[in-house]
Scaffold this motif. Structure first.
Motif, PDB file in Angstrom:
ATOM      1  N   ASP A 130     -15.120 105.425  -7.819  1.00  0.00           N
ATOM      2  CA  ASP A 130     -15.035 105.787  -8.643  1.00  0.00           C
ATOM      3  C   ASP A 130     -16.097 105.470  -9.961  1.00  0.00           C
ATOM      4  N   LYS A 131     -17.146 106.514 -10.014  1.00  0.00           N
ATOM      5  CA  LYS A 131     -18.554 106.199 -10.495  1.00  0.00           C
ATOM      6  C   LYS A 131     -18.852 105.569 -11.914  1.00  0.00           C
ATOM      7  N   ASN A 132     -17.521 105.811 -12.629  1.00  0.00           N
ATOM      8  CA  ASN A 132     -17.438 104.919 -13.937  1.00  0.00           C
ATOM      9  C   ASN A 132     -17.059 103.459 -13.631  1.00  0.00           C
ATOM     10  N   ARG A 133     -16.559 103.190 -12.927  1.00  0.00           N
ATOM     11  CA  ARG A 133     -16.188 101.694 -12.658  1.00  0.00           C
ATOM     12  C   ARG A 133     -16.841 101.109 -11.111  1.00  0.00           C
ATOM     13  N   ILE A 134     -18.634 101.286 -11.523  1.00  0.00           N
ATOM     14  CA  ILE A 134     -19.105 100.480 -10.811  1.00  0.00           C
ATOM     15  C   ILE A 134     -19.563  98.915 -11.298  1.00  0.00           C
ATOM     16  N   TYR A 135     -19.066  98.004 -10.047  1.00  0.00           N
ATOM     17  CA  TYR A 135     -18.975  96.838 -10.358  1.00  0.00           C
ATOM     18  C   TYR A 135     -20.140  95.575  -9.880  1.00  0.00           C
ATOM     19  N   ILE A 136     -21.061  95.563 -10.572  1.00  0.00           N
ATOM     20  CA  ILE A 136     -22.080  94.153 -10.035  1.00  0.00           C
ATOM     21  C   ILE A 136     -22.226  92.826 -10.021  1.00  0.00           C
TER      22      ILE A 136
END
Length: 436
Positions: free
Chosen positions: A289-295
């Motif tokens: 999900d490109k709206n839910r990328i976490y770092i």
């Protein structure tokens, strides 16, 4: 019986004895070669340790025929990088023993024995990684075990004594083994990485990116997930919060803090290659999900986390820099406005002497608040101590780790903040962040 017959009989008897001895010696050698051991490693709060040995004794025995006093375990730890490779040698105490199958599961009868070994934050004899102060990097340790039977094993149909087992038959490494390894090159730089894929489903899955600390650089991407408990992002507990998440753990050849003009100068010579890797990984896994990328990341990795959200303010749905090392003096007001666009949860400890919170985390957090950042949080611990209840100081208080090690709290999902009137853990908060 004349002397000729007697001589012939002696010759024949000699051949029989020689053949019998040879056959017996060969059988004994063959028997010895069938015995072996496997190491079982687990990632604890302080790093990876050997917690068990699965010993193949090659004879079927029954439950209850062994205990913690049946075998002694002697080990040599070496690091091949060093001029003097030997780190230490000695006995690793056996705390429990039981009959098992080849996977180490307790059974009523079997040919394997599991030996559980003593381990703790202060016991180095079981530590599977070694930090070299010269290079500033970790490396896997070589273990050479001698497992000696010191008490007889009396089972229903078998009696064993005097076993000495030295043959290593590999390792079982738990969650670390659930990760795949790869490499990515861009702009003349090659990054190694480890990644975890959740079980396939019909839904889009988020991606958690973890950036390692200063001691985990190099070209072996198992180290960034095993030198501390980053492997825990693949655990059932954390995976259930995200309903299945990809995990990507890139590895810098040296340090994320290696900047264009010097160490920790507010830049990184790995920025381009890292973003290239992230984008390629996302595009190669269409159900991310490109709206839910976490770092997130710790220390060096916390530094790099802020560089990535500063330089790509509309890409990440959430960030969690831990004991981060981006000195606030390198952050302009324009940078603050960019950082404010990414929901961010800072974690650090007051007694961190490696990367002082008052120079890094705290002033940046305050500036973000002043800039009306809508979703910024801070967990500031007094220190870093054991929360499991297993490890204590001599006075009975919780064992205390180095104040820089606040990542331990994050891997255990310990940080909590009241958000919208509800106590929310850092992983629950992260899983609920989305760009749209």
């Amino acid at each position: 019986m004349n002397k000729y017959i007697r001589s012939a009989l002696l010759v024949v008897l000699g051949f029989v004895l020689i053949f019998s001895y040879s056959t017996g010696a060969s059988a004994a050698k063959q028997q010895k070669n069938k015995t072996s051991y496997q190491t079982v490693t687990e990632v604890k709060d302080w790093g990876t340790v050997v917690t068990k040995l699965i010993v193949n004794i090659d004879k079927n025995i029954t439950k209850g025929s062994v205990n913690k006093d049946t075998f002694q375990v002697y080990v040599k730890r070496t690091d091949s990088r060093l001029a003097n490779p030997l780190l230490e040698e000695g006995y690793n105490k056996v705390t429990n023993a039981y009959v098992a199958d080849k996977n180490g599961t307790a059974v009523k009868s079997g040919k394997y024995v599991v030996l559980e070994l003593e381990n703790s934050p202060t016991l180095t004899i079981s530590a599977a990684l070694n930090y070299d102060f010269v290079t500033g990097l970790n490396n896997w340790v070589n273990f050479d075990y001698t497992i000696k039977q010191v008490k007889d094993i009396n089972s229903k149909s078998t009696k064993l004594s005097g076993l000495i087992i030295t043959k290593n038959n590999g390792s079982q490494n738990g969650l670390v083994g659930e990760f795949s390894l790869g490499k990515h090159s861009a702009g003349g730089t090659t990054l190694s990485y480890a990644d975890f894929e959740p079980a396939k489903d019909k839904n889009k899955n988020p991606l958690i990116i973890w950036l390692h600390g200063g001691g985990e650089g190099g070209t072996d991407a198992t180290i960034p997930i095993a030198a501390n408990k980053a492997v825990n992002f693949a655990s059932d507990d954390i995976q259930s919060i995200f309903n299945g998440a990809y995990v990507l753990a890139p590895q810098a050849p040296t340090y994320w803090m290696d900047g264009l003009t010097g160490r920790a100068d507010g830049t990184s010579k790995y920025s381009e290659a890292l973003m290239s890797l992230i984008e390629k990984y996302v595009n190669s896994n269409r159900d991310i999900d490109k709206n839910r990328i976490y770092i997130g990341g710790a220390s060096n990795g916390g530094y790099m986390t802020l560089l990535m959200t500063r330089d790509h303010p509309d890409y990440f749905a959430g960030a969690f820099p831990v004991c981060e090392g981006l000195n606030d003096k390198y952050i302009s007001d324009s940078d603050i406005n960019k950082l404010a666009k990414t929901p961010t949860w800072f974690v650090t400890a007051k007694n961190d002497k490696t990367l002082l919170p008052e120079l890094n985390t705290l002033p940046t957090y305050e500036r973000l608040l002043s800039a009306n950042a809508k979703d910024v949080h801070l967990t500031l611990y007094n220190d870093v101590h054991d929360t499991s209840g297993l490890y204590k100081n001599a006075d009975g208080s919780a064992y205390q780790y180095d104040g820089h090690w606040s990542w331990i709290y994050v891997f255990n999902n310990d940080p909590v903040s009241k958000i919208n009137g509800k106590n929310t853990t850092i992983m629950e908060w992260l899983a609920s962040r989305t760009l749209h």
